[in-house]
Design a protein around this motif. Sequence first.
Motif, PDB file in Angstrom:
ATOM      1  N   PRO A   7      26.760  44.116  30.670  1.00 59.32           N
ATOM      2  CA  PRO A   7      27.812  43.867  31.660  1.00 59.32           C
ATOM      3  C   PRO A   7      27.422  42.683  32.551  1.00 59.32           C
ATOM      4  CG  PRO A   7      27.231  46.187  31.585  1.00 59.32           C
ATOM      5  CD  PRO A   7      26.200  45.453  30.784  1.00 59.32           C
ATOM      6  N   ALA A   8      28.381  41.804  32.816  1.00 60.08           N
ATOM      7  CA  ALA A   8      28.073  40.594  33.574  1.00 60.08           C
ATOM      8  C   ALA A   8      29.268  40.113  34.386  1.00 60.08           C
ATOM      9  CB  ALA A   8      27.624  39.490  32.614  1.00 60.08           C
ATOM     10  N   VAL A   9      28.968  39.210  35.306  1.00 62.07           N
ATOM     11  CA  VAL A   9      29.976  38.535  36.116  1.00 62.07           C
ATOM     12  C   VAL A   9      30.448  37.309  35.344  1.00 62.07           C
ATOM     13  CG1 VAL A   9      30.383  37.266  38.264  1.00 62.07           C
ATOM     14  CG2 VAL A   9      28.946  39.325  38.282  1.00 62.07           C
ATOM     15  N   LEU A  10      31.743  37.196  35.144  1.00 62.01           N
ATOM     16  CA  LEU A  10      32.324  36.037  34.475  1.00 62.01           C
ATOM     17  C   LEU A  10      32.652  34.946  35.493  1.00 62.01           C
ATOM     18  CD1 LEU A  10      33.471  34.758  31.861  1.00 62.01           C
ATOM     19  CD2 LEU A  10      35.653  35.806  32.482  1.00 62.01           C
ATOM     20  N   ALA A  11      33.201  35.349  36.652  1.00 59.03           N
ATOM     21  CA  ALA A  11      33.619  34.376  37.668  1.00 59.03           C
ATOM     22  C   ALA A  11      33.620  35.049  39.043  1.00 59.03           C
ATOM     23  CB  ALA A  11      35.009  33.840  37.347  1.00 59.03           C
ATOM     24  N   VAL A  12      33.536  34.222  40.081  1.00 59.92           N
ATOM     25  CA  VAL A  12      33.644  34.695  41.462  1.00 59.92           C
ATOM     26  C   VAL A  12      34.625  33.800  42.213  1.00 59.92           C
ATOM     27  CG1 VAL A  12      31.355  35.754  41.531  1.00 59.92           C
ATOM     28  CG2 VAL A  12      31.611  33.354  42.208  1.00 59.92           C
ATOM     29  N   ALA A  13      35.249  34.353  43.257  1.00 56.86           N
ATOM     30  CA  ALA A  13      36.257  33.600  43.994  1.00 56.86           C
ATOM     31  C   ALA A  13      36.380  34.133  45.419  1.00 56.86           C
ATOM     32  CB  ALA A  13      37.603  33.703  43.279  1.00 56.86           C
ATOM     33  N   ARG A  14      36.924  33.292  46.273  1.00 55.39           N
ATOM     34  CA  ARG A  14      37.247  33.692  47.652  1.00 55.39           C
ATOM     35  C   ARG A  14      38.353  32.771  48.146  1.00 55.39           C
ATOM     36  NH1 ARG A  14      32.298  31.093  48.247  1.00 55.39           N
ATOM     37  NH2 ARG A  14      32.511  29.078  49.247  1.00 55.39           N
ATOM     38  N   ASP A  15      38.965  33.164  49.241  1.00 58.11           N
ATOM     39  CA  ASP A  15      39.966  32.318  49.876  1.00 58.11           C
ATOM     40  C   ASP A  15      40.067  32.753  51.327  1.00 58.11           C
ATOM     41  OD1 ASP A  15      42.169  30.822  50.697  1.00 58.11           O
ATOM     42  OD2 ASP A  15      43.195  31.047  48.791  1.00 58.11           O
ATOM     43  N   GLY A  16      39.933  31.820  52.224  1.00 62.52           N
ATOM     44  CA  GLY A  16      39.993  32.111  53.648  1.00 62.52           C
ATOM     45  C   GLY A  16      41.399  32.319  54.169  1.00 62.52           C
ATOM     46  N   THR A  17      42.390  32.096  53.324  1.00 62.91           N
ATOM     47  CA  THR A  17      43.796  32.259  53.698  1.00 62.91           C
ATOM     48  C   THR A  17      44.396  33.397  52.886  1.00 62.91           C
ATOM     49  OG1 THR A  17      43.929  29.877  54.101  1.00 62.91           O
ATOM     50  CG2 THR A  17      46.004  31.038  53.846  1.00 62.91           C
ATOM     51  N   HIS A  18      45.358  34.087  53.474  1.00 59.59           N
ATOM     52  CA  HIS A  18      46.044  35.173  52.761  1.00 59.59           C
ATOM     53  C   HIS A  18      47.027  34.572  51.760  1.00 59.59           C
ATOM     54  CE1 HIS A  18      44.659  38.775  54.872  1.00 59.59           C
ATOM     55  NE2 HIS A  18      44.586  38.010  55.936  1.00 59.59           N
ATOM     56  N   ARG A  19      46.543  34.351  50.539  1.00 61.33           N
ATOM     57  CA  ARG A  19      47.371  33.898  49.430  1.00 61.33           C
ATOM     58  C   ARG A  19      47.171  34.881  48.294  1.00 61.33           C
ATOM     59  NH1 ARG A  19      46.069  27.953  50.853  1.00 61.33           N
ATOM     60  NH2 ARG A  19      43.915  28.557  50.535  1.00 61.33           N
ATOM     61  N   PHE A  20      48.052  34.814  47.302  1.00 64.04           N
ATOM     62  CA  PHE A  20      47.955  35.753  46.187  1.00 64.04           C
ATOM     63  C   PHE A  20      46.724  35.477  45.335  1.00 64.04           C
ATOM     64  CE2 PHE A  20      48.992  37.150  41.856  1.00 64.04           C
ATOM     65  CZ  PHE A  20      49.103  38.504  42.110  1.00 64.04           C
ATOM     66  N   SER A  21      46.578  34.263  44.836  1.00 64.42           N
ATOM     67  CA  SER A  21      45.421  33.903  44.021  1.00 64.42           C
ATOM     68  C   SER A  21      44.297  33.413  44.929  1.00 64.42           C
ATOM     69  CB  SER A  21      45.792  32.805  43.023  1.00 64.42           C
ATOM     70  OG  SER A  21      46.771  33.271  42.112  1.00 64.42           O
ATOM     71  N   ALA A 125      54.539  43.748  44.537  1.00 58.82           N
ATOM     72  CA  ALA A 125      55.610  42.877  44.046  1.00 58.82           C
ATOM     73  C   ALA A 125      55.158  41.430  43.905  1.00 58.82           C
ATOM     74  CB  ALA A 125      56.809  42.958  44.976  1.00 58.82           C
ATOM     75  N   GLN A 126      54.097  41.038  44.598  1.00 60.90           N
ATOM     76  CA  GLN A 126      53.604  39.662  44.473  1.00 60.90           C
ATOM     77  C   GLN A 126      53.182  39.346  43.036  1.00 60.90           C
ATOM     78  OE1 GLN A 126      50.733  38.388  47.439  1.00 60.90           O
ATOM     79  NE2 GLN A 126      51.520  39.921  48.848  1.00 60.90           N
ATOM     80  N   ILE A 127      52.817  40.364  42.274  1.00 58.47           N
ATOM     81  CA  ILE A 127      52.418  40.147  40.885  1.00 58.47           C
ATOM     82  C   ILE A 127      53.590  39.597  40.080  1.00 58.47           C
ATOM     83  CG2 ILE A 127      51.690  41.308  38.754  1.00 58.47           C
ATOM     84  CD1 ILE A 127      49.969  43.157  40.568  1.00 58.47           C
ATOM     85  N   ASP A 128      54.781  40.164  40.281  1.00 54.91           N
ATOM     86  CA  ASP A 128      55.956  39.661  39.567  1.00 54.91           C
ATOM     87  C   ASP A 128      56.398  38.303  40.112  1.00 54.91           C
ATOM     88  OD1 ASP A 128      56.284  41.426  37.504  1.00 54.91           O
ATOM     89  OD2 ASP A 128      57.746  42.677  38.547  1.00 54.91           O
ATOM     90  N   ALA A 129      56.144  38.023  41.382  1.00 53.36           N
ATOM     91  CA  ALA A 129      56.449  36.699  41.922  1.00 53.36           C
ATOM     92  C   ALA A 129      55.523  35.663  41.278  1.00 53.36           C
ATOM     93  CB  ALA A 129      56.297  36.689  43.440  1.00 53.36           C
ATOM     94  N   PHE A 130      54.303  36.062  40.950  1.00 53.02           N
ATOM     95  CA  PHE A 130      53.332  35.173  40.315  1.00 53.02           C
ATOM     96  C   PHE A 130      53.722  34.890  38.863  1.00 53.02           C
ATOM     97  CE2 PHE A 130      49.285  34.807  37.894  1.00 53.02           C
ATOM     98  CZ  PHE A 130      48.872  33.584  38.398  1.00 53.02           C
ATOM     99  N   GLN A 131      54.007  35.948  38.100  1.00 55.31           N
ATOM    100  CA  GLN A 131      54.482  35.822  36.719  1.00 55.31           C
ATOM    101  C   GLN A 131      55.481  36.954  36.489  1.00 55.31           C
ATOM    102  OE1 GLN A 131      51.760  35.191  33.437  1.00 55.31           O
ATOM    103  NE2 GLN A 131      50.332  34.068  34.742  1.00 55.31           N
ATOM    104  N   PRO A 132      56.783  36.625  36.441  1.00 55.35           N
ATOM    105  CA  PRO A 132      57.805  37.659  36.290  1.00 55.35           C
ATOM    106  C   PRO A 132      57.520  38.601  35.111  1.00 55.35           C
ATOM    107  CG  PRO A 132      58.825  35.549  36.753  1.00 55.35           C
ATOM    108  CD  PRO A 132      57.350  35.275  36.525  1.00 55.35           C
ATOM    109  N   GLY A 133      57.621  39.907  35.389  1.00 55.73           N
ATOM    110  CA  GLY A 133      57.420  40.934  34.380  1.00 55.73           C
ATOM    111  C   GLY A 133      55.977  41.388  34.212  1.00 55.73           C
ATOM    112  N   LEU A 134      55.028  40.681  34.831  1.00 54.14           N
ATOM    113  CA  LEU A 134      53.610  41.023  34.661  1.00 54.14           C
ATOM    114  C   LEU A 134      53.278  42.392  35.255  1.00 54.14           C
ATOM    115  CD1 LEU A 134      50.740  40.320  33.778  1.00 54.14           C
ATOM    116  CD2 LEU A 134      50.481  39.035  35.931  1.00 54.14           C
ATOM    117  N   MET A 135      53.922  42.751  36.346  1.00 53.50           N
ATOM    118  CA  MET A 135      53.574  44.024  36.992  1.00 53.50           C
ATOM    119  C   MET A 135      53.770  45.203  36.046  1.00 53.50           C
ATOM    120  SD  MET A 135      54.169  45.262  40.802  1.00 53.50           S
ATOM    121  CE  MET A 135      55.238  46.641  41.005  1.00 53.50           C
TER     122      MET A 135
END
Length: 184
Positions: A7-21, A125-135
Amino acid sequence: MAFPTTPAVLAVARDGTHRFSKVPTSAITLLEGLGVQGDAHAGVTVQHRSRVRQDPSQPNLRQVHLIHAELFGEVARDGYHLRPADLGENITTRGVALLTLPRGTHLTFPSGAVVELTGLRNPCAQIDAFQPGLMRRLIGTDDAGQPVFRAGVMGVVRRGGPVTPGDEVSVTLPDGPHEALRRV
């Protein structure tokens, strides 16, 4: 589903602003009791805007969001293309069956940093705003007709330290009877 033996880490991320991604980066620093340094969701109390509106004094059980990279391949078969951090996760793993782990499981990284799993991400609901139908692909049903949430897991930082892509992940199950992860 077959998982690699390490088991391993593939990627890491952060964002100082409240955004979806979030923004992929070469390393993140986990801060004990707070979350990811420099991330909008770090804090002792809830930081997700909808939860702050409900009760800003709630403990933050959603300091770190983790997703298994194997999910990306599963949804790609239906035409959805996801990359690490697209769904707002801080840590993308491979070879860790995150959704099957019980509440209280500890994920330990080579630096000594520890994330304790608190629950399942509540798909919004932000998931469907990101890619419709993904949720609908991220919420299924089990054999008993109960909802199955597949948008990752949430955790709190029990011990701080850096986490980088390529880090191995050690999984330690809690003692006693195991409690399934529920939405947090």
